[in-house]
Design a protein around this motif. Structure first.
Motif, PDB file in Angstrom:
ATOM      1  N   SER A  52      -7.831   7.798  13.182  1.00 39.71           N
ATOM      2  CA  SER A  52      -7.122   6.657  12.592  1.00 39.71           C
ATOM      3  C   SER A  52      -6.643   5.716  13.699  1.00 39.71           C
TER       4      SER A  52
ATOM      5  N   GLY B 213      -4.217   3.427  -4.561  1.00 38.43           N
ATOM      6  CA  GLY B 213      -3.301   2.547  -3.834  1.00 38.43           C
ATOM      7  C   GLY B 213      -2.758   3.125  -2.544  1.00 38.43           C
TER       8      GLY B 213
ATOM      9  N   ARG C 103       7.893   1.345  -0.480  1.00 36.64           N
ATOM     10  CA  ARG C 103       6.577   1.396  -1.122  1.00 36.64           C
ATOM     11  C   ARG C 103       6.465   2.713  -1.880  1.00 36.64           C
TER      12      ARG C 103
ATOM     13  N   GLN D  78      -2.834   4.083   1.213  1.00 35.89           N
ATOM     14  CA  GLN D  78      -3.572   3.587   2.373  1.00 35.89           C
ATOM     15  C   GLN D  78      -3.458   4.507   3.580  1.00 35.89           C
ATOM     16  N   ALA D  79      -2.324   5.193   3.709  1.00 37.16           N
ATOM     17  CA  ALA D  79      -2.104   6.040   4.885  1.00 37.16           C
ATOM     18  C   ALA D  79      -1.409   7.327   4.467  1.00 37.16           C
TER      19      ALA D  79
ATOM     20  N   TRP E 295       1.483   1.568  10.826  1.00 34.43           N
ATOM     21  CA  TRP E 295       1.926   2.923  10.493  1.00 34.43           C
ATOM     22  C   TRP E 295       2.381   3.667  11.740  1.00 34.43           C
TER      23      TRP E 295
ATOM     24  N   SER F 195      -1.594   0.420  14.865  1.00 34.62           N
ATOM     25  CA  SER F 195      -1.422   0.089  13.452  1.00 34.62           C
ATOM     26  C   SER F 195       0.059   0.008  13.114  1.00 34.62           C
TER      27      SER F 195
ATOM     28  N   ILE G 142      -8.283   7.191   3.351  1.00 30.82           N
ATOM     29  CA  ILE G 142      -6.875   7.174   3.743  1.00 30.82           C
ATOM     30  C   ILE G 142      -6.774   7.416   5.246  1.00 30.82           C
ATOM     31  N   SER G 143      -6.005   6.584   5.938  1.00 34.11           N
ATOM     32  CA  SER G 143      -5.754   6.775   7.365  1.00 34.11           C
ATOM     33  C   SER G 143      -4.716   7.877   7.534  1.00 34.11           C
TER      34      SER G 143
ATOM     35  N   PRO H 294       0.837  -1.208   0.000  1.00 39.65           N
ATOM     36  CA  PRO H 294       0.000   0.000   0.000  1.00 39.65           C
ATOM     37  C   PRO H 294       0.870   1.255   0.000  1.00 39.65           C
TER      38      PRO H 294
END
Length: 437
Positions: free
Chosen positions: A349, A164, A133, A166-167, A355, A353, A391-392, A70
């Motif tokens: 969020s 694509g 990423r 995610q955060a 992240w 996690s 999106i987080s 991601p």
């Protein structure tokens, strides 16, 4: 190659990108083009885009080594709030580096993050390094107003850019705060924003019968408006501890050597007081708030106006939007209608996690004695726009502690400045995070 993020920040400050609100701005184009030129010279292919030629945002996707992972968004804004030069000790857009500080409007909000991100990109280009990423970098216009020329426009008109992702990381978080523990030792606290209170800016309106000031009317718009505003202004909003605020209070007080009793108003108040400077943000995030800020009615002293209006700045904690609006309707009463000037729901969020863990790890690699905690922002950022895409969003624009005790000063105020050492350390933390996440 090591790029000096502090020198870059000073360069960026010298572009006056003042945003006066309601579409009035000096524009971000010149600064966006300046950054784009640096990136193109390093081999990148940034995009400049916006709904107005003078209100440009910069977008750059850096392909990762594992593109199946991601993607991550790094977002920061190019605009700044205006500065009243006559009140400043130094010229607001001098970008002067003096006495261990970078001086000027935007030093803390948030050309420091733009500079740290740009420095990381230039270092990657020089070394041939690539992130794990895809990293999507977006330097936006118009954050200091409504985002109509920046984040909100990009999300509405070009959602494909964020495919694509995610955060995201962005404004307000990861900066070291020096706090005194109960035993007299110093604790270096690094709060990372995982939530934001909602921004519900309301315009309320009362209608009545106009007439001569010497002859009172039965339905007086000004009187009805003032009665409703009085109830709103004097209402005591109940304590509403969200999970992130509870965690912030518990972990921070523990690090300072105190035990927080969060089961009562008095316990929460004591915890906030024990936290010192770190308690300031907690004090405004343990409940909702509604503050009347603008009044409009009448045009002549001997004329009773038929309409009276006011604006109210409403902030609500995550999960409380509907109940907040219902309470306001009850307080205002049936004689007053309301509409939204701005409506940005609260966002939140996950704390537990990968992240958040990766941000924590990057801080700890730089500062092994750091205490990293989640927190909720009292205000808002462009995270609300990007969150609408699923999106987080996290507030993570890291700054290290200045060894001589300097700290960022003057955000949205006079003599804005940021420690040189904090920016240089923050860029090392950011580089580490973006390279490893």
């Amino acid at each position: 190659m090591i790029v000096d993020a502090a020198e870059l920040c000073a360069e960026l400050i010298r572009f006056d990108t003042s945003n006066f609100g309601e579409g009035k701005s000096n524009g971000e184009r010149r600064l966006a083009e300046f950054i784009a030129k640096k990136l193109k010279s390093a081999g990148y292919q940034p995009l400049l885009m916006g709904p107005d030629p003078e209100r440009l945002s910069l977008v750059l996707r850096v392909p990762g080594k594992r593109r199946e992972l991601p993607g991550l968004l790094v977002q920061a804004h190019l605009d700044v709030v205006p500065a009243e030069a006559e009140q400043w000790s130094l010229e607001p857009f001098s970008g002067l580096i003096k006495d261990g500080y970078i001086h000027g409007r935007g030093a803390c909000d948030m050309k420091d993050m733009v500079a740290m991100t740009l420095a990381t990109l230039l270092e990657w280009a020089a070394s041939g390094e690539r992130p794990q990423r895809d990293v999507l970098v977006v330097f936006v216009a118009d954050e200091e107003d409504r985002g109509d020329y920046g984040a909100a426009w990009l999300v509405a008109e070009h959602p494909e850019l964020f495919a694509g992702v995610q955060a995201a990381i962005g404004e307000s978080g990861g900066a070291a705060q020096l706090l005194k523990a109960s035993d007299g030792s110093t604790v270096r606290l690094y709060p990372i924003a995982t939530a934001e209170r909602g921004t519900l800016h309301l315009r309320v309106r009362a209608e009545g019968v106009s007439g001569h000031g010497s002859r009172p009317v039965k339905v007086n718009a000004v009187r009805n408006l003032l009665d409703g505003l009085h109830r709103v202004a004097h209402y005591s909003w109940p304590l509403q501890l969200t999970p992130v605020v509870s965690r912030y209070l518990e972990q921070t007080t523990k690090a300072l050597g105190f035990t927080a009793d969060l089961g009562s108003e008095e316990g929460v108040r004591s915890a906030i007081e024990a936290m010192g400077e770190a308690g300031e943000v907690a004090a405004v995030t343990v409940r909702c708030s509604a503050t009347p800020t603008v009044l409009r009615a009448g045009y002549k002293v001997n004329v009773i106006p038929g309409v009276a209006e006011a604006d109210i700045d409403v902030r609500c904690v995550p999960g409380a939007e509907e109940s907040t609006l219902a309470t306001l309707d009850e307080l205002l009463g049936p004689a007053i209608s309301r509409s939204f000037i701005a409506h940005e729901s609260p966002v939140s969020s996950e704390i537990d996690s990968p992240w958040f863990a990766a941000m924590t790890d990057s801080i700890m690699r730089y500062d092994p004695d750091a205490v990293v905690v989640p927190y909720c922002m009292g205000g808002g950022t462009d995270a609300k726009a990007f969150s609408s895409l699923g999106i987080s969003c996290y507030g993570f624009s890291p700054l290290g502690a200045d060894p001589d005790g300097r700290s960022p000063q003057g955000v949205h105020g006079v003599d804005e400045r940021i420690p040189v050492a904090s920016v240089r350390a923050g860029q090392r933390i950011l580089h580490d995070f973006l390279s490893h996440v």
